[in-house]
Design a protein around this motif. Structure first.
Motif, PDB file in Angstrom:
ATOM      1  N   ASP A   1       0.852  -1.198   0.000  1.00 39.70           N
ATOM      2  CA  ASP A   1       0.000   0.000   0.000  1.00 39.70           C
ATOM      3  C   ASP A   1       0.889   1.249   0.000  1.00 39.70           C
ATOM      4  O   ASP A   1       1.742   1.396   0.885  1.00 39.70           O
ATOM      5  CB  ASP A   1      -0.887  -0.018   1.268  1.00 39.70           C
ATOM      6  CG  ASP A   1      -1.979   1.032   1.187  1.00 39.70           C
ATOM      7  OD1 ASP A   1      -1.751   2.047   0.505  1.00 39.70           O
ATOM      8  OD2 ASP A   1      -3.044   0.828   1.793  1.00 39.70           O
ATOM      9  N   PRO A   2       0.719   2.139  -0.960  1.00 39.24           N
ATOM     10  CA  PRO A   2       1.596   3.314  -0.994  1.00 39.24           C
ATOM     11  C   PRO A   2       1.441   4.215   0.223  1.00 39.24           C
ATOM     12  O   PRO A   2       2.340   4.996   0.536  1.00 39.24           O
ATOM     13  CB  PRO A   2       1.182   4.028  -2.285  1.00 39.24           C
ATOM     14  CG  PRO A   2      -0.130   3.477  -2.653  1.00 39.24           C
ATOM     15  CD  PRO A   2      -0.209   2.090  -2.094  1.00 39.24           C
ATOM     16  N   GLU A   3       0.293   4.146   0.934  1.00 34.41           N
ATOM     17  CA  GLU A   3       0.116   5.025   2.094  1.00 34.41           C
ATOM     18  C   GLU A   3       0.669   4.404   3.369  1.00 34.41           C
ATOM     19  O   GLU A   3       1.425   5.039   4.105  1.00 34.41           O
ATOM     20  CB  GLU A   3      -1.371   5.351   2.294  1.00 34.41           C
ATOM     21  CG  GLU A   3      -1.894   6.283   1.210  1.00 34.41           C
ATOM     22  CD  GLU A   3      -3.421   6.303   1.161  1.00 34.41           C
ATOM     23  OE1 GLU A   3      -4.048   5.881   2.145  1.00 34.41           O
ATOM     24  OE2 GLU A   3      -3.938   6.722   0.122  1.00 34.41           O
ATOM     25  N   THR A   4       0.275   3.157   3.638  1.00 27.36           N
ATOM     26  CA  THR A   4       0.691   2.545   4.902  1.00 27.36           C
ATOM     27  C   THR A   4       1.991   1.766   4.774  1.00 27.36           C
ATOM     28  O   THR A   4       2.549   1.340   5.777  1.00 27.36           O
ATOM     29  CB  THR A   4      -0.394   1.583   5.405  1.00 27.36           C
ATOM     30  OG1 THR A   4      -0.548   0.560   4.414  1.00 27.36           O
ATOM     31  CG2 THR A   4      -1.709   2.287   5.614  1.00 27.36           C
ATOM     32  N   HIS A   5       2.481   1.564   3.545  1.00 24.35           N
ATOM     33  CA  HIS A   5       3.705   0.818   3.275  1.00 24.35           C
ATOM     34  C   HIS A   5       3.642  -0.616   3.782  1.00 24.35           C
ATOM     35  O   HIS A   5       4.658  -1.201   4.127  1.00 24.35           O
ATOM     36  CB  HIS A   5       4.932   1.515   3.872  1.00 24.35           C
ATOM     37  CG  HIS A   5       5.104   2.910   3.354  1.00 24.35           C
ATOM     38  ND1 HIS A   5       5.025   3.204   2.017  1.00 24.35           N
ATOM     39  CD2 HIS A   5       5.332   4.076   3.984  1.00 24.35           C
ATOM     40  CE1 HIS A   5       5.205   4.493   1.851  1.00 24.35           C
ATOM     41  NE2 HIS A   5       5.374   5.055   3.025  1.00 24.35           N
ATOM     42  N   THR A   6       2.431  -1.141   3.890  1.00 25.53           N
ATOM     43  CA  THR A   6       2.328  -2.555   4.252  1.00 25.53           C
ATOM     44  C   THR A   6       1.234  -3.168   3.364  1.00 25.53           C
ATOM     45  O   THR A   6       0.729  -2.515   2.461  1.00 25.53           O
ATOM     46  CB  THR A   6       2.030  -2.708   5.745  1.00 25.53           C
ATOM     47  OG1 THR A   6       1.933  -4.103   6.046  1.00 25.53           O
ATOM     48  CG2 THR A   6       0.744  -2.020   6.154  1.00 25.53           C
ATOM     49  N   HIS A   7       0.892  -4.428   3.635  1.00 25.58           N
ATOM     50  CA  HIS A   7      -0.102  -5.071   2.771  1.00 25.58           C
ATOM     51  C   HIS A   7      -1.515  -4.705   3.232  1.00 25.58           C
ATOM     52  O   HIS A   7      -1.721  -4.138   4.316  1.00 25.58           O
ATOM     53  CB  HIS A   7       0.110  -6.580   2.764  1.00 25.58           C
ATOM     54  CG  HIS A   7      -0.094  -7.226   4.107  1.00 25.58           C
ATOM     55  ND1 HIS A   7      -1.321  -7.582   4.579  1.00 25.58           N
ATOM     56  CD2 HIS A   7       0.796  -7.565   5.069  1.00 25.58           C
ATOM     57  CE1 HIS A   7      -1.200  -8.119   5.770  1.00 25.58           C
ATOM     58  NE2 HIS A   7       0.086  -8.111   6.099  1.00 25.58           N
ATOM     59  N   LYS A   8      -2.503  -5.051   2.407  1.00 18.74           N
ATOM     60  CA  LYS A   8      -3.878  -4.678   2.715  1.00 18.74           C
ATOM     61  C   LYS A   8      -4.736  -5.886   3.059  1.00 18.74           C
ATOM     62  O   LYS A   8      -5.959  -5.794   3.067  1.00 18.74           O
ATOM     63  CB  LYS A   8      -4.488  -3.949   1.504  1.00 18.74           C
ATOM     64  CG  LYS A   8      -3.771  -2.639   1.209  1.00 18.74           C
ATOM     65  CD  LYS A   8      -4.541  -1.776   0.248  1.00 18.74           C
ATOM     66  CE  LYS A   8      -4.327  -2.189  -1.183  1.00 18.74           C
ATOM     67  NZ  LYS A   8      -4.803  -1.186  -2.147  1.00 18.74           N
ATOM     68  N   CYS A   9      -4.114  -7.026   3.307  1.00 18.36           N
ATOM     69  CA  CYS A   9      -4.879  -8.256   3.495  1.00 18.36           C
ATOM     70  C   CYS A   9      -5.595  -8.220   4.843  1.00 18.36           C
ATOM     71  O   CYS A   9      -4.997  -7.906   5.876  1.00 18.36           O
ATOM     72  CB  CYS A   9      -3.952  -9.462   3.439  1.00 18.36           C
ATOM     73  SG  CYS A   9      -4.841 -11.019   3.630  1.00 18.36           S
TER      74      CYS A   9
END
Lengths: 323, 208
Positions: B55-63
């Protein structure tokens, strides 16, 4: 050889040190030329060539040579044993002898003989004998075909080669290689004798059995030609002789037409090597440009085009010199 | 005689033309790709195996570990688990393993994902020495990719953390049940449960 130029040593010491230097040069030259050939081939086919062993594959050929040394020397059952064993030696020895008179620079020359160019031409002809010995003794139809082709080709191409060299010798009036270089102090003979230079390069390519005149070892027709039955170091000697022959014909071309060691700024030895390797690059360039000629084309080309042109060149040279 | 000379000159010219062609190729840049050293740039339409989107905002995955992908997979190759940490609104994946060696690259998992957490990878070099090399742990892969682009790696929850989260969830559930029972007994509002858990969250089970 450096010591030889500084101290007045005896001829024997000069010969021994020269021989060691030549053997070192021959080995390093062959290793370098094989790498260079592969690189030139690769870049002309838009490939990078050997890249893995050493920077840009520079010591790839060293690894190959070590592998080759470890290979078994196979002697097939039906070969003519003495001749079979002698051929790799006979192909290599005259190649070493030719270095006796090659002038690397003003003083870097083992023996400045007054028959210099004749000696080189005479000994380089012995290569054909070795090829015939190897091909005949192998008792293999491909080997003997390769040997026969080599003999026919070399006899055909020796004539225009000698005629073109003659036209330069007529201008200099000496067989001594240092005299030939000295005569080019004002202008290189490539500008005076351009036709002779072209003819010489063509004949030299044929003499060293390089593409497009590589019929004696035509891979697609004759397996490996005359050295089909050779393995290990015996094969390596044929290989070494081929690349050293390339060096010698290029060195002779540099002496005859490109002013030998002459050149500005750099010492003579560098200019000589630059010229020699530029000519070797030219021969490699031929290899990756021209397809192999057919045998009848090869002989027709020699007898109908090269020899008449060489004769005309020689006659014109003689006439101009006489007038 | 004229044809003879002409033949020589034309022939010589053709040789020079041929040599001009090869020298032009000699100075051109090389086109071969050095296989283990260099990598091709694949086109954006290349459909490799599915991987987690960074995720470009949170810099982690969205699962959110909803398991839609694992349920829709025709070959049932996706094994995933998630847990809801105390205070979090959504579940988060604790395990996402894809048995890629059976994957038919149909892309149903990418299409079905409600949070668009999956994308097609650009990776084309999938050869391995063992069958296990074809099993992709997507959380580990995500960490590697994050490190490759200089982002902080998303930590993978340890077993202890998962157990603590599960215990917290179980306690919250118990409290809710107690509260519901109290509500059923008497209509007056019950006491606040010890664990701070939002009441609106539906009871969830942890899938392993």
């Amino acid at each position: 050889m450096e010591q030889l130029t500084q101290f007045p040593a005896t001829e024997l010491a000069r010969l021994i040190v020269g021989l060691i230097g030549v053997i070192a040069l021959v080995s390093v030259n062959a290793l370098f030329l094989i790498w260079m050939e592969r690189k030139v081939a690769a870049h002309m086919q838009l490939r990078p060539g050997p890249m893995e062993v050493g920077p840009h594959g520079a010591i790839q050929t060293v690894a190959d040579a070590v592998k080759l040394l470890g290979k078994e020397l196979i002697t097939p059952a039906e070969v003519d044993r003495p001749i079979y064993l002698l051929a790799p030696i006979v192909v290599f020895l005259p190649v070493l002898l030719c270095f006796l008179v090659v002038p690397f620079s003003q003083s870097w020359i083992i023996r400045d003989m007054n028959v210099g160019i004749v000696l080189i031409l005479a000994f380089s002809t012995l290569t054909v004998l070795a090829i015939l010995m190897g091909g005949w003794a192998s008792n293999n139809k491909y080997a003997v075909f390769g040997a026969f082709r080599s003999v026919a080709q070399n006899i055909a191409y020796e004539i225009p080669l000698l005629l073109t060299v003659m036209s330069v010798i007529l201008m200099v009036g000496s067989f001594k290689l240092t005299d030939i270089v000295a005569a080019q102090s004002r202008v290189w003979y490539i500008w005076v004798q351009p036709l002779a230079f072209i003819l010489y390069i063509i004949c030299a390519t044929a003499e060293t059995n390089r593409t497009p005149f590589d019929l004696p070892e035509a891979e697609s027709e004759l397996v490996a030609g005359f050295h089909t039955e050779y393995s290990g170091m015996r094969f390596a000697l044929f290989f070494l002789a081929e690349y050293t022959n390339m060096f010698i014909v290029s060195a002779v071309a540099a002496v005859l037409f490109l002013g030998g060691w002459r050149g500005p700024i750099l010492p003579g030895i560098f200019w000589f090597l630059i010229k020699v390797y530029a000519l070797i690059f030219l021969i490699m360039w031929f290899r990756w440009t021209f397809p192999r000629v057919r045998f009848d084309q090869l002989i027709t080309f020699a007898w109908k085009i090269l020899i008449p042109l060489a004769f005309v060149n020689l006659l014109i040279t003689a006439l101009v010199l006489k007038l | 005689m004229i044809t003879y000379c002409k033949e020589i000159l034309v022939g010589f010219w053709s040789l020079l033309a041929g040599m001009a062609v090869t020298i032009r190729y000699f100075v051109k840049p090389i086109v071969t790709v050095q296989y283990p050293r260099e990598k091709l740039v694949m086109t954006p339409s290349y459909r490799g195996y599915p991987q987690l989107v960074i995720d470009p905002e949170t810099h982690t995955h969205k699962c959110i570990a909803c398991e839609m992908c694992s349920r829709t997979c025709p070959s049932q190759l996706i094994a995933l688990a998630g847990v809801k940490f105390p205070g979090a609104k959504q579940k988060v994946a604790t395990k996402y393993v894809h048995e890629h060696y059976y994957c038919s690259l149909c892309g149903l998992c990418v299409e079905v994902c409600p949070t668009d957490a999956l994308e097609y990878s650009q990776e084309y070099r999938l050869a391995g020495f063992r069958r296990e090399d074809g099993v992709i742990d997507h959380l580990l892969l995500l960490q590697k990719r994050q490190q490759a682009v200089g982002l902080p790696a998303t930590p993978i929850p340890t077993d202890a953390e998962i157990a603590a989260a599960l215990a917290a969830e179980a306690a919250a559930k118990e409290a809710r049940e107690k509260e519901a029972a109290a509500k059923a007994k008497a209509p007056k509002p019950a006491e606040e449960p010890e664990k701070a858990k939002p009441k609106e969250a539906p009871p969830e089970e942890v899938k392993e």
